[in-house]
Scaffold this motif. Structure first.
Motif, PDB file in Angstrom:
ATOM      1  N   MET A 162       0.712  -1.197   0.157  1.00  0.00           N
ATOM      2  CA  MET A 162       0.010   0.009   0.046  1.00  0.00           C
ATOM      3  C   MET A 162       0.817   1.330   0.016  1.00  0.00           C
ATOM      4  N   GLN A 163       0.149   2.371  -0.514  1.00  0.00           N
ATOM      5  CA  GLN A 163       0.967   3.359  -0.429  1.00  0.00           C
ATOM      6  C   GLN A 163       1.286   4.245   0.784  1.00  0.00           C
ATOM      7  N   LYS A 164       2.537   4.746   0.869  1.00  0.00           N
ATOM      8  CA  LYS A 164       3.052   5.547   1.863  1.00  0.00           C
ATOM      9  C   LYS A 164       2.198   6.876   2.166  1.00  0.00           C
ATOM     10  N   LEU A 165       1.670   7.213   3.152  1.00  0.00           N
ATOM     11  CA  LEU A 165       0.591   8.099   3.515  1.00  0.00           C
ATOM     12  C   LEU A 165       1.226   9.356   4.300  1.00  0.00           C
ATOM     13  N   ASN A 166       0.681  10.432   4.116  1.00  0.00           N
ATOM     14  CA  ASN A 166       1.219  11.749   4.917  1.00  0.00           C
ATOM     15  C   ASN A 166       0.439  11.620   6.314  1.00  0.00           C
ATOM     16  N   LEU A 167       0.937  10.539   7.106  1.00  0.00           N
ATOM     17  CA  LEU A 167       0.619  10.171   8.409  1.00  0.00           C
ATOM     18  C   LEU A 167       1.478   9.263   8.997  1.00  0.00           C
ATOM     19  N   PRO A 168       1.657   9.280  10.407  1.00  0.00           N
ATOM     20  CA  PRO A 168       2.634   8.377  11.158  1.00  0.00           C
ATOM     21  C   PRO A 168       2.425   7.110  10.880  1.00  0.00           C
ATOM     22  N   PRO A 169       3.632   6.391  10.732  1.00  0.00           N
ATOM     23  CA  PRO A 169       3.404   5.038  10.534  1.00  0.00           C
ATOM     24  C   PRO A 169       3.043   4.269  11.774  1.00  0.00           C
ATOM     25  N   TYR A 170       2.375   3.204  11.858  1.00  0.00           N
ATOM     26  CA  TYR A 170       2.172   2.314  12.867  1.00  0.00           C
ATOM     27  C   TYR A 170       2.395   1.099  12.592  1.00  0.00           C
ATOM     28  N   ASP A 171       2.387   0.127  13.626  1.00  0.00           N
ATOM     29  CA  ASP A 171       2.559  -1.239  13.384  1.00  0.00           C
ATOM     30  C   ASP A 171       1.442  -2.068  12.861  1.00  0.00           C
ATOM     31  N   VAL A 172       0.930  -2.154  11.517  1.00  0.00           N
ATOM     32  CA  VAL A 172      -0.039  -2.617  10.948  1.00  0.00           C
ATOM     33  C   VAL A 172      -0.297  -4.038  11.314  1.00  0.00           C
ATOM     34  N   ASN A 173      -1.403  -4.579  11.613  1.00  0.00           N
ATOM     35  CA  ASN A 173      -1.600  -6.068  11.937  1.00  0.00           C
ATOM     36  C   ASN A 173      -2.230  -6.354  10.484  1.00  0.00           C
ATOM     37  N   LEU A 174      -1.551  -7.230   9.764  1.00  0.00           N
ATOM     38  CA  LEU A 174      -1.996  -7.755   8.471  1.00  0.00           C
ATOM     39  C   LEU A 174      -2.340  -9.238   8.570  1.00  0.00           C
ATOM     40  N   ARG A 175      -3.178  -9.849   7.945  1.00  0.00           N
ATOM     41  CA  ARG A 175      -3.348 -11.206   7.763  1.00  0.00           C
ATOM     42  C   ARG A 175      -3.942 -11.673   6.521  1.00  0.00           C
ATOM     43  N   LYS A 176      -3.536 -12.678   5.778  1.00  0.00           N
ATOM     44  CA  LYS A 176      -4.232 -13.079   4.653  1.00  0.00           C
ATOM     45  C   LYS A 176      -5.203 -14.279   4.818  1.00  0.00           C
ATOM     46  N   MET A 177      -6.522 -13.932   4.244  1.00  0.00           N
ATOM     47  CA  MET A 177      -7.862 -14.916   4.651  1.00  0.00           C
ATOM     48  C   MET A 177      -8.322 -15.018   3.156  1.00  0.00           C
ATOM     49  N   ASP A 178      -8.635 -16.027   2.590  1.00  0.00           N
ATOM     50  CA  ASP A 178      -9.447 -16.125   1.634  1.00  0.00           C
ATOM     51  C   ASP A 178      -8.793 -15.507   0.421  1.00  0.00           C
ATOM     52  N   GLY A 179      -7.318 -15.541   0.489  1.00  0.00           N
ATOM     53  CA  GLY A 179      -6.561 -14.835  -0.911  1.00  0.00           C
ATOM     54  C   GLY A 179      -6.429 -13.557  -0.812  1.00  0.00           C
ATOM     55  N   LYS A 180      -6.916 -13.029   0.338  1.00  0.00           N
ATOM     56  CA  LYS A 180      -7.001 -11.497   0.230  1.00  0.00           C
ATOM     57  C   LYS A 180      -6.303 -10.997   1.622  1.00  0.00           C
ATOM     58  N   ILE A 181      -5.766  -9.803   1.626  1.00  0.00           N
ATOM     59  CA  ILE A 181      -5.108  -9.239   2.616  1.00  0.00           C
ATOM     60  C   ILE A 181      -6.013  -8.416   3.234  1.00  0.00           C
ATOM     61  N   HIS A 182      -6.198  -8.518   4.704  1.00  0.00           N
ATOM     62  CA  HIS A 182      -6.976  -7.887   5.413  1.00  0.00           C
ATOM     63  C   HIS A 182      -6.211  -7.305   6.672  1.00  0.00           C
ATOM     64  N   ILE A 183      -6.572  -6.072   6.987  1.00  0.00           N
ATOM     65  CA  ILE A 183      -6.135  -5.274   8.149  1.00  0.00           C
ATOM     66  C   ILE A 183      -7.149  -5.303   9.524  1.00  0.00           C
ATOM     67  N   PHE A 184      -6.309  -5.377  10.674  1.00  0.00           N
ATOM     68  CA  PHE A 184      -7.248  -5.335  12.073  1.00  0.00           C
ATOM     69  C   PHE A 184      -7.607  -4.037  12.183  1.00  0.00           C
ATOM     70  N   ASP A 185      -9.023  -3.825  12.549  1.00  0.00           N
ATOM     71  CA  ASP A 185      -9.675  -2.786  12.945  1.00  0.00           C
ATOM     72  C   ASP A 185      -9.708  -2.989  14.549  1.00  0.00           C
ATOM     73  N   PRO A 186      -9.080  -2.115  15.342  1.00  0.00           N
ATOM     74  CA  PRO A 186      -9.198  -2.145  16.853  1.00  0.00           C
ATOM     75  C   PRO A 186     -10.500  -1.881  17.441  1.00  0.00           C
ATOM     76  N   ILE A 187     -11.169  -0.774  16.733  1.00  0.00           N
ATOM     77  CA  ILE A 187     -12.483  -0.419  17.341  1.00  0.00           C
ATOM     78  C   ILE A 187     -13.651  -1.359  16.957  1.00  0.00           C
ATOM     79  N   ARG A 188     -13.659  -1.776  15.824  1.00  0.00           N
ATOM     80  CA  ARG A 188     -14.531  -2.914  15.554  1.00  0.00           C
ATOM     81  C   ARG A 188     -14.047  -4.500  16.021  1.00  0.00           C
ATOM     82  N   LYS A 189     -12.750  -4.512  16.455  1.00  0.00           N
ATOM     83  CA  LYS A 189     -12.205  -5.808  16.797  1.00  0.00           C
ATOM     84  C   LYS A 189     -12.471  -6.717  15.734  1.00  0.00           C
TER      85      LYS A 189
END
Length: 147
Positions: A1-28
């Motif tokens: 993914m593209q580098k953003l004009n925001l501070p980086p953070y430790d992204v929690n990614l996981r591959k499921m069903d052939g697609k990359i997913h990102i963890f949303d801590p609010i919706r858990k």
């Protein structure tokens, strides 16, 4: 993914069903990683870790009805009295922020009446508030304590 004009953070990614997913801590839960979700999650982390917004007062993709159509705000921050104080509309990094984007968040404002609104595509960020019949643009995104 593209580098953003925001501070980086430790992204929690996981591959499921052939697609990359990102963890949303609010919706858990993990969500399909799209360019817009990339911006939404980075902006969420920015608010929590750099502007001191309590995660417990943030709601992601809150539904609302607008002229009989179901719509969703990207992010709503509530104050301690549980009144909406900040609306955030996120776009993918390659989406230009236009008058149409401002109209979209203004429609959401009409339902939520938040004090501040933010539009971001991860590269550009606009924070503003209504004042009488005009918009007042803020130089910086306010800290939670300033709300």
């Amino acid at each position: 993914m593209q580098k953003l004009n925001l501070p980086p953070y430790d992204v929690n990614l996981r591959k499921m069903d052939g697609k990359i997913h990102i963890f949303d801590p609010i919706r858990k839960k993990y969500l399909v990683l799209t360019p817009e979700e990339w911006v939404r999650q980075h902006f969420l982390q920015f608010l929590i870790h750099h502007k001191s917004y309590p995660a417990s007062l943030i709601k992601m993709e809150s539904g609302l009805k607008y002229y009989e159509r179901n719509k969703r705000t990207d992010l709503v921050v509530y104050n301690r009295a549980m009144k909406p104080h900040l609306l955030v509309e996120c776009k993918a990094p390659d989406v230009k922020i236009t008058d149409k984007t401002f109209s979209q968040i203004a429609n959401y404002y009409s339902k939520f009446q938040a004090k501040y609104m933010i539009i971001t595509n991860g590269m550009e960020h606009y924070c503003f508030r209504p004042d009488a019949s005009k918009l007042v643009f803020e130089e910086e995104i306010p800290e939670f304590s300033d709300l």
